[in-house]
Design an enzyme around this catalytic site. Structure first.
Site, mmCIF file in Angstrom:
data_model
loop_
_atom_site.group_PDB
_atom_site.id
_atom_site.type_symbol
_atom_site.label_atom_id
_atom_site.label_comp_id
_atom_site.label_asym_id
_atom_site.label_seq_id
_atom_site.Cartn_x
_atom_site.Cartn_y
_atom_site.Cartn_z
ATOM 1 N N GLY A 1 -60.577 -65.319 18.244
ATOM 2 C CA GLY A 1 -61.723 -64.930 19.068
ATOM 3 C C GLY A 1 -61.721 -63.438 19.318
ATOM 4 O O GLY A 1 -60.940 -62.693 18.724
ATOM 5 N N ASN A 2 -62.588 -63.009 20.213
ATOM 6 C CA ASN A 2 -62.649 -61.591 20.540
ATOM 7 C C ASN A 2 -61.433 -61.156 21.345
ATOM 8 O O ASN A 2 -60.999 -60.022 21.245
ATOM 9 C CB ASN A 2 -63.925 -61.294 21.337
ATOM 10 C CG ASN A 2 -65.153 -61.695 20.557
ATOM 11 O OD1 ASN A 2 -65.502 -61.064 19.582
ATOM 12 N ND2 ASN A 2 -65.795 -62.783 20.961
ATOM 13 N N ASP B 1 -58.558 -70.097 15.254
ATOM 14 C CA ASP B 1 -59.765 -69.464 15.785
ATOM 15 C C ASP B 1 -59.367 -68.124 16.388
ATOM 16 O O ASP B 1 -58.787 -68.073 17.464
ATOM 17 C CB ASP B 1 -60.365 -70.415 16.845
ATOM 18 C CG ASP B 1 -61.429 -69.765 17.726
ATOM 19 O OD1 ASP B 1 -61.958 -68.695 17.362
ATOM 20 O OD2 ASP B 1 -61.739 -70.351 18.787
ATOM 21 N N THR C 1 -68.235 -58.058 49.251
ATOM 22 C CA THR C 1 -68.413 -57.483 47.913
ATOM 23 C C THR C 1 -67.801 -58.363 46.828
ATOM 24 O O THR C 1 -68.459 -58.649 45.816
ATOM 25 C CB THR C 1 -67.768 -56.076 47.861
ATOM 26 O OG1 THR C 1 -68.315 -55.303 48.921
ATOM 27 C CG2 THR C 1 -68.045 -55.401 46.532
ATOM 28 N N ASP D 1 -67.971 -68.330 14.835
ATOM 29 C CA ASP D 1 -67.701 -69.170 16.018
ATOM 30 C C ASP D 1 -68.970 -69.900 16.445
ATOM 31 O O ASP D 1 -68.937 -71.077 16.813
ATOM 32 C CB ASP D 1 -67.095 -68.352 17.177
ATOM 33 C CG ASP D 1 -67.894 -67.106 17.557
ATOM 34 O OD1 ASP D 1 -68.800 -66.691 16.809
ATOM 35 O OD2 ASP D 1 -67.591 -66.541 18.632
ATOM 36 N N TYR E 1 -80.420 -67.634 10.518
ATOM 37 C CA TYR E 1 -80.277 -66.194 10.309
ATOM 38 C C TYR E 1 -80.855 -65.770 8.959
ATOM 39 O O TYR E 1 -80.707 -66.466 7.953
ATOM 40 C CB TYR E 1 -78.802 -65.783 10.418
ATOM 41 C CG TYR E 1 -78.445 -65.161 11.765
ATOM 42 C CD1 TYR E 1 -78.971 -65.675 12.937
ATOM 43 C CD2 TYR E 1 -77.584 -64.069 11.842
ATOM 44 C CE1 TYR E 1 -78.646 -65.110 14.173
ATOM 45 C CE2 TYR E 1 -77.251 -63.501 13.065
ATOM 46 C CZ TYR E 1 -77.788 -64.021 14.235
ATOM 47 O OH TYR E 1 -77.466 -63.461 15.437
ATOM 48 N N ARG F 1 -58.694 -63.817 22.343
ATOM 49 C CA ARG F 1 -57.552 -64.728 22.266
ATOM 50 C C ARG F 1 -57.493 -65.384 20.887
ATOM 51 O O ARG F 1 -58.486 -65.431 20.172
ATOM 52 C CB ARG F 1 -57.673 -65.825 23.323
ATOM 53 C CG ARG F 1 -57.748 -65.252 24.743
ATOM 54 C CD ARG F 1 -57.486 -66.293 25.781
ATOM 55 N NE ARG F 1 -58.509 -67.321 25.831
ATOM 56 C CZ ARG F 1 -58.310 -68.540 26.337
ATOM 57 N NH1 ARG F 1 -57.124 -68.884 26.798
ATOM 58 N NH2 ARG F 1 -59.292 -69.404 26.382
ATOM 59 N N VAL F 2 -56.304 -65.905 20.550
ATOM 60 C CA VAL F 2 -56.147 -66.643 19.289
ATOM 61 C C VAL F 2 -55.757 -68.074 19.638
ATOM 62 O O VAL F 2 -54.770 -68.307 20.327
ATOM 63 C CB VAL F 2 -55.075 -66.012 18.378
ATOM 64 C CG1 VAL F 2 -54.932 -66.819 17.089
ATOM 65 C CG2 VAL F 2 -55.415 -64.561 18.066
HETATM 66 N N1 LIG Z 1 -55.350 -69.530 29.590
HETATM 67 C C1 LIG Z 1 -56.666 -69.584 29.725
HETATM 68 N N2 LIG Z 1 -57.269 -70.777 29.837
HETATM 69 C C2 LIG Z 1 -58.599 -70.846 29.975
HETATM 70 N N3 LIG Z 1 -59.381 -69.777 29.990
HETATM 71 C C3 LIG Z 1 -58.851 -68.584 29.865
HETATM 72 C C4 LIG Z 1 -57.462 -68.419 29.715
HETATM 73 N N4 LIG Z 1 -57.220 -67.105 29.560
HETATM 74 C C5 LIG Z 1 -58.395 -66.486 29.636
HETATM 75 N N5 LIG Z 1 -59.386 -67.364 29.823
HETATM 76 C C6 LIG Z 1 -60.810 -67.098 29.978
HETATM 77 O O1 LIG Z 1 -61.404 -67.276 28.726
HETATM 78 C C7 LIG Z 1 -62.350 -66.241 28.500
HETATM 79 C C8 LIG Z 1 -62.302 -65.923 27.049
HETATM 80 O O2 LIG Z 1 -63.036 -66.918 26.380
HETATM 81 P P1 LIG Z 1 -62.489 -67.744 25.193
HETATM 82 O O3 LIG Z 1 -61.423 -68.633 25.648
HETATM 83 O O4 LIG Z 1 -63.658 -68.430 24.623
HETATM 84 O O5 LIG Z 1 -61.716 -66.717 24.282
HETATM 85 P P2 LIG Z 1 -62.080 -65.416 23.459
HETATM 86 O O6 LIG Z 1 -60.876 -64.998 22.731
HETATM 87 O O7 LIG Z 1 -62.687 -64.411 24.330
HETATM 88 O O8 LIG Z 1 -62.972 -65.880 22.387
HETATM 89 P P3 LIG Z 1 -64.478 -65.648 22.217
HETATM 90 O O9 LIG Z 1 -64.931 -64.487 22.973
HETATM 91 O O10 LIG Z 1 -64.603 -65.483 20.776
HETATM 92 O O11 LIG Z 1 -65.057 -66.927 22.702
HETATM 93 C C9 LIG Z 1 -61.933 -65.089 29.342
HETATM 94 O O12 LIG Z 1 -63.078 -64.514 29.889
HETATM 95 C C10 LIG Z 1 -61.053 -65.698 30.419
HETATM 96 O O13 LIG Z 1 -61.707 -65.754 31.654
HETATM 97 C C1 LIG Z 2 -71.351 -62.732 19.265
HETATM 98 C C2 LIG Z 2 -69.881 -62.912 19.051
HETATM 99 C C3 LIG Z 2 -69.157 -61.618 19.430
HETATM 100 C C4 LIG Z 2 -69.414 -64.036 19.994
HETATM 101 O O1 LIG Z 2 -68.079 -64.288 19.849
HETATM 102 C C5 LIG Z 2 -69.581 -63.336 17.585
HETATM 103 O O2 LIG Z 2 -70.218 -64.520 17.294
HETATM 104 C C6 LIG Z 2 -69.986 -62.269 16.589
HETATM 105 O O3 LIG Z 2 -69.311 -61.291 16.409
HETATM 106 N N1 LIG Z 2 -71.147 -62.510 15.911
HETATM 107 C C7 LIG Z 2 -71.682 -61.670 14.874
HETATM 108 C C8 LIG Z 2 -73.077 -61.258 15.177
HETATM 109 C C9 LIG Z 2 -74.050 -62.389 15.328
HETATM 110 O O4 LIG Z 2 -73.682 -63.565 15.523
HETATM 111 O O5 LIG Z 2 -75.274 -62.103 15.240
HETATM 112 K K LIG Z 3 -67.424 -67.069 22.021
#
Ligand SMILES: Nc1ncnc2c1ncn2[C@@H]1O[C@H](COP(=O)(O)OP(=O)(O)OP(=O)(O)O)[C@@H](O)[C@H]1O
Ligand SMILES: CC(C)(CO)[C@@H](O)C(=O)NCCC(=O)O
Ligand SMILES: [K+]
Length: 245
Positions: free
Chosen positions: A13-14, A11, A174, A99, A90, A16-17
């Protein structure tokens, strides 16, 4: 873990992997990878890769090259117009973030009533599915980190670290005001999702997933459930269907 043939679920993500290993029955391991060298030991045990990506195209390219060098075929997953009873709302099915699609597949597998799945990642997303399997569509909003990041970027508010205690009580400093405010926005998404579900006849559930779902007080609402690793589990379901063939 046995030494049976495994499939690797990835997976991207935006930010993380994440990965999982499946034997076709269960996800037998999960983890996070931030360095390409970490893939090599995994390669020895797998004969196929299932990859879902919504971001980091340069990382996806590196992964394609790596697995091609290892002669491991990569199935790149995209949102479909239908899988089983689940029907994508869609207008252009492939444009729905994969995702979001996988998270819906995953929740639908475990629950056949009306539901919403909310993913609290870099973006926070919400998707609605009826008991019939019809997806209604959903929402995309900035996630927790993205929200306070935007505040620091667009105002003179001081950068601060996450407080130990995070809740939605009115803050008197704050730092608390920023983080509690962003958490209130996340809670607001859940409330609005619950309102949308209440407009439809029948029982409903809300599933929450993603890295920042851990901040949510999900135990306060009996209709809210954690769907940990929903994207990886969706990939596991697709891979399991192929194991069965
Ligand atoms: N080691 C970690 N364990 C749990 N949460 C984490 C960790 N590192 C970062 N995060 C949190 O996870 C969030 C990112 O969400 P996610 O884990 O779903 O990954 P992502 O790569 O952003 O993927 P996506 O945006 O596609 O869901 C970040 O905002 C952060 O707060
Ligand atoms: C909305 C995000 C960024 C969430 O990770 C992803 O699902 C994405 O790039 N979607 C494509 C656009 C859409 O879902 O309409
Ligand atoms: K997501």
């Amino acid at each position: 873990m046995s030494d049976a043939v495994l499939k690797l679920l990835i997976d991207v993500g935006n930010s993380r992997v994440k990965y999982g290993l499946t034997d076709g029955q269960h996800i037998v391991a999960t983890g996070m990878v931030d360095d390409m060298a970490q893939w090599l030991p995994l390669c020895e045990r797998v004969n196929q890769v299932y990859l879902a990506s919504v971001g980091q195209p340069e990382k996806v390219e590196q992964l394609r090259t790596l697995f091609s060098q290892q002669s491991i075929p990569v199935v790149e997953v995209a949102s479909q117009s239908q899988f089983g009873e689940l029907k994508n709302a869609y207008l252009d099915a492939g444009k729905l973030g994969v995702d979001r699609w996988l998270a819906m597949l995953s929740c639908r597998h475990g629950y056949k009533g009306n539901f919403a799945v909310l993913d609290f990642g870099t973006a926070m997303t919400c998707d609605f599915v009826l008991a019939s399997g019809q997806h209604l569509g959903g929402w995309i909003a900035p996630g927790f980190q993205t929200m306070h990041g935007a505040l620091f970027a667009k105002t003179t508010l001081p950068h601060s670290t996450l407080p130990d205690l995070l809740d939605t009580t009115p803050a008197r400093q704050t730092q608390g005001a920023i983080y509690n405010g962003c958490l209130a926005a996340m809670n607001g998404l859940i409330r609005e999702a619950e309102y949308q579900l209440s407009l439809h006849e029948g029982e409903y559930r809300l599933y929450v997933t993603g890295g920042d779902a851990r901040y949510l007080p999900i135990e306060q609402n009996p209709r809210v459930f954690a769907a940990n690793e929903a994207v990886l589990f969706g990939l596991h379901l697709l891979a399991s269907a192929d194991f069965a063939e």
